[in-house]
Design a protein around this motif. Structure first.
Motif, PDB file in Angstrom:
ATOM      1  N   THR A  63     103.742  -7.923 113.600  1.00 32.89           N
ATOM      2  CA  THR A  63     103.572  -8.465 114.934  1.00 32.89           C
ATOM      3  C   THR A  63     103.398  -7.305 115.906  1.00 32.89           C
ATOM      4  OG1 THR A  63     104.508  -9.956 116.600  1.00 32.89           O
ATOM      5  CG2 THR A  63     106.053  -8.495 115.497  1.00 32.89           C
ATOM      6  N   ALA A  64     102.957  -7.615 117.110  1.00 29.87           N
ATOM      7  CA  ALA A  64     102.918  -6.623 118.175  1.00 29.87           C
ATOM      8  C   ALA A  64     103.951  -6.969 119.253  1.00 29.87           C
ATOM      9  CB  ALA A  64     101.519  -6.542 118.776  1.00 29.87           C
ATOM     10  N   LEU A 121     112.364  -4.081 122.268  1.00 29.98           N
ATOM     11  CA  LEU A 121     112.623  -4.315 123.693  1.00 29.98           C
ATOM     12  C   LEU A 121     111.891  -5.589 124.097  1.00 29.98           C
ATOM     13  CD1 LEU A 121     112.168  -0.666 125.006  1.00 29.98           C
ATOM     14  CD2 LEU A 121     114.309  -1.870 124.526  1.00 29.98           C
ATOM     15  N   ARG A 122     112.632  -6.554 124.550  1.00 30.96           N
ATOM     16  CA  ARG A 122     112.072  -7.867 124.866  1.00 30.96           C
ATOM     17  C   ARG A 122     111.096  -7.786 126.039  1.00 30.96           C
ATOM     18  NH1 ARG A 122     113.567 -12.323 122.527  1.00 30.96           N
ATOM     19  NH2 ARG A 122     113.085 -14.307 123.477  1.00 30.96           N
ATOM     20  N   LEU A 123     109.887  -8.286 125.799  1.00 30.83           N
ATOM     21  CA  LEU A 123     108.845  -8.357 126.829  1.00 30.83           C
ATOM     22  C   LEU A 123     108.603  -9.818 127.177  1.00 30.83           C
ATOM     23  CD1 LEU A 123     106.133  -5.871 125.498  1.00 30.83           C
ATOM     24  CD2 LEU A 123     107.871  -5.446 127.237  1.00 30.83           C
ATOM     25  N   PRO A 124     108.023 -10.077 128.353  1.00 34.34           N
ATOM     26  CA  PRO A 124     107.644 -11.455 128.685  1.00 34.34           C
ATOM     27  C   PRO A 124     106.635 -11.988 127.669  1.00 34.34           C
ATOM     28  CG  PRO A 124     107.484 -10.031 130.622  1.00 34.34           C
ATOM     29  CD  PRO A 124     107.734  -9.134 129.437  1.00 34.34           C
ATOM     30  N   ASP A 125     106.674 -13.289 127.431  1.00 36.65           N
ATOM     31  CA  ASP A 125     105.783 -13.908 126.446  1.00 36.65           C
ATOM     32  C   ASP A 125     104.316 -13.602 126.718  1.00 36.65           C
ATOM     33  OD1 ASP A 125     107.954 -14.906 125.097  1.00 36.65           O
ATOM     34  OD2 ASP A 125     107.695 -16.965 125.794  1.00 36.65           O
ATOM     35  N   ALA A 126     103.926 -13.573 128.000  1.00 36.45           N
ATOM     36  CA  ALA A 126     102.522 -13.300 128.326  1.00 36.45           C
ATOM     37  C   ALA A 126     102.123 -11.891 127.881  1.00 36.45           C
ATOM     38  CB  ALA A 126     102.291 -13.473 129.827  1.00 36.45           C
ATOM     39  N   GLU A 127     102.988 -10.929 128.069  1.00 38.53           N
ATOM     40  CA  GLU A 127     102.703  -9.557 127.637  1.00 38.53           C
ATOM     41  C   GLU A 127     102.661  -9.475 126.109  1.00 38.53           C
ATOM     42  OE1 GLU A 127     101.717  -5.631 127.689  1.00 38.53           O
ATOM     43  OE2 GLU A 127     101.728  -6.998 129.386  1.00 38.53           O
ATOM     44  N   ASN A 128     103.601 -10.156 125.452  1.00 37.71           N
ATOM     45  CA  ASN A 128     103.587 -10.182 123.986  1.00 37.71           C
ATOM     46  C   ASN A 128     102.309 -10.815 123.459  1.00 37.71           C
ATOM     47  OD1 ASN A 128     106.023  -8.903 123.237  1.00 37.71           O
ATOM     48  ND2 ASN A 128     107.182 -10.737 123.763  1.00 37.71           N
ATOM     49  N   ALA A 129     101.849 -11.865 124.109  1.00 39.30           N
ATOM     50  CA  ALA A 129     100.613 -12.528 123.684  1.00 39.30           C
ATOM     51  C   ALA A 129      99.422 -11.576 123.810  1.00 39.30           C
ATOM     52  CB  ALA A 129     100.385 -13.796 124.499  1.00 39.30           C
ATOM     53  N   ARG A 185      99.489  -8.307 123.651  1.00 38.15           N
ATOM     54  CA  ARG A 185      99.636  -7.292 122.601  1.00 38.15           C
ATOM     55  C   ARG A 185      99.187  -7.856 121.248  1.00 38.15           C
ATOM     56  NH1 ARG A 185     102.704  -2.893 123.188  1.00 38.15           N
ATOM     57  NH2 ARG A 185     103.539  -3.111 121.080  1.00 38.15           N
ATOM     58  N   ASN A 186      99.579  -9.095 120.964  1.00 34.92           N
ATOM     59  CA  ASN A 186      99.199  -9.693 119.683  1.00 34.92           C
ATOM     60  C   ASN A 186      97.697  -9.953 119.602  1.00 34.92           C
ATOM     61  OD1 ASN A 186     101.293  -9.741 117.864  1.00 34.92           O
ATOM     62  ND2 ASN A 186     101.427 -11.954 117.774  1.00 34.92           N
ATOM     63  N   GLN A 187      97.065 -10.262 120.732  1.00 35.45           N
ATOM     64  CA  GLN A 187      95.608 -10.444 120.733  1.00 35.45           C
ATOM     65  C   GLN A 187      94.897  -9.143 120.355  1.00 35.45           C
ATOM     66  OE1 GLN A 187      94.828 -11.998 124.651  1.00 35.45           O
ATOM     67  NE2 GLN A 187      95.155 -14.121 124.005  1.00 35.45           N
ATOM     68  N   LEU A 188      95.410  -8.030 120.854  1.00 34.74           N
ATOM     69  CA  LEU A 188      94.834  -6.732 120.489  1.00 34.74           C
ATOM     70  C   LEU A 188      95.010  -6.457 118.999  1.00 34.74           C
ATOM     71  CD1 LEU A 188      96.013  -4.561 123.526  1.00 34.74           C
ATOM     72  CD2 LEU A 188      93.681  -5.346 123.038  1.00 34.74           C
ATOM     73  N   LEU A 189      96.187  -6.761 118.487  1.00 31.64           N
ATOM     74  CA  LEU A 189      96.432  -6.592 117.055  1.00 31.64           C
ATOM     75  C   LEU A 189      95.497  -7.492 116.246  1.00 31.64           C
ATOM     76  CD1 LEU A 189      97.946  -5.599 114.554  1.00 31.64           C
ATOM     77  CD2 LEU A 189      99.750  -7.272 115.098  1.00 31.64           C
TER      78      LEU A 189
END
Length: 130
Positions: free
Chosen positions: A33-34, A40-48, A50-54
């Protein structure tokens, strides 16, 4: 790695559609996952994002989206089951600032820390499906 974080990595389940589970079970792969770099917990929008880039990096490979987490704590991270070598998986994990990935080989699930790159057996794949 501190004991609470280690427990979080080990006490997980993998969720994906049942029809795909049989296809994936016999193949070696990494689960990555990204989300939440360096835990370090990030907001869901930021995690999304990052995962799109991955996911863009995985487009030339066969991959499947899945959730990795803990039902008891109602915590899941969007992840990818992808047919990569362990070495390739660790390179991506380092790029996306992950502490560890899961490596599945011969129905065995291993936790692999990016720092030392040594697989730690954590159980049979069948035990990680809900």
């Amino acid at each position: 790695m501190e004991r609470p974080l280690l427990n979080a990595y080990v006490n997980v389940c993998f969720k994906l559609p049942n029809d795909e589970q049989a296809q994936l079970s016999d193949q070696s792969a990494v689960i990555i996952t990204a989300w939440n770099p360096h835990s370090l917990r990030l907001p869901d929008a930021e995690n999304a994002k990052r995962n799109q880039l991955l996911q863009k990096e995985l487009e030339t490979r066969f991959f499947c989206k899945l959730l990795v987490g803990n039902e008891k704590d109602n915590w899941f991270e969007e992840s990818y089951w992808v047919f990569l070598s362990l070495k390739e998986g660790l390179l991506l994990a380092e790029k996306y600032q992950q502490n560890a990935i899961y490596w599945v080989k011969d129905q065995q699930v291993n936790l692999v820390y990016c720092a030392d790159k040594q697989p730690i057996y954590i159980g049979e794949l069948k035990d990680f499906w809900p």
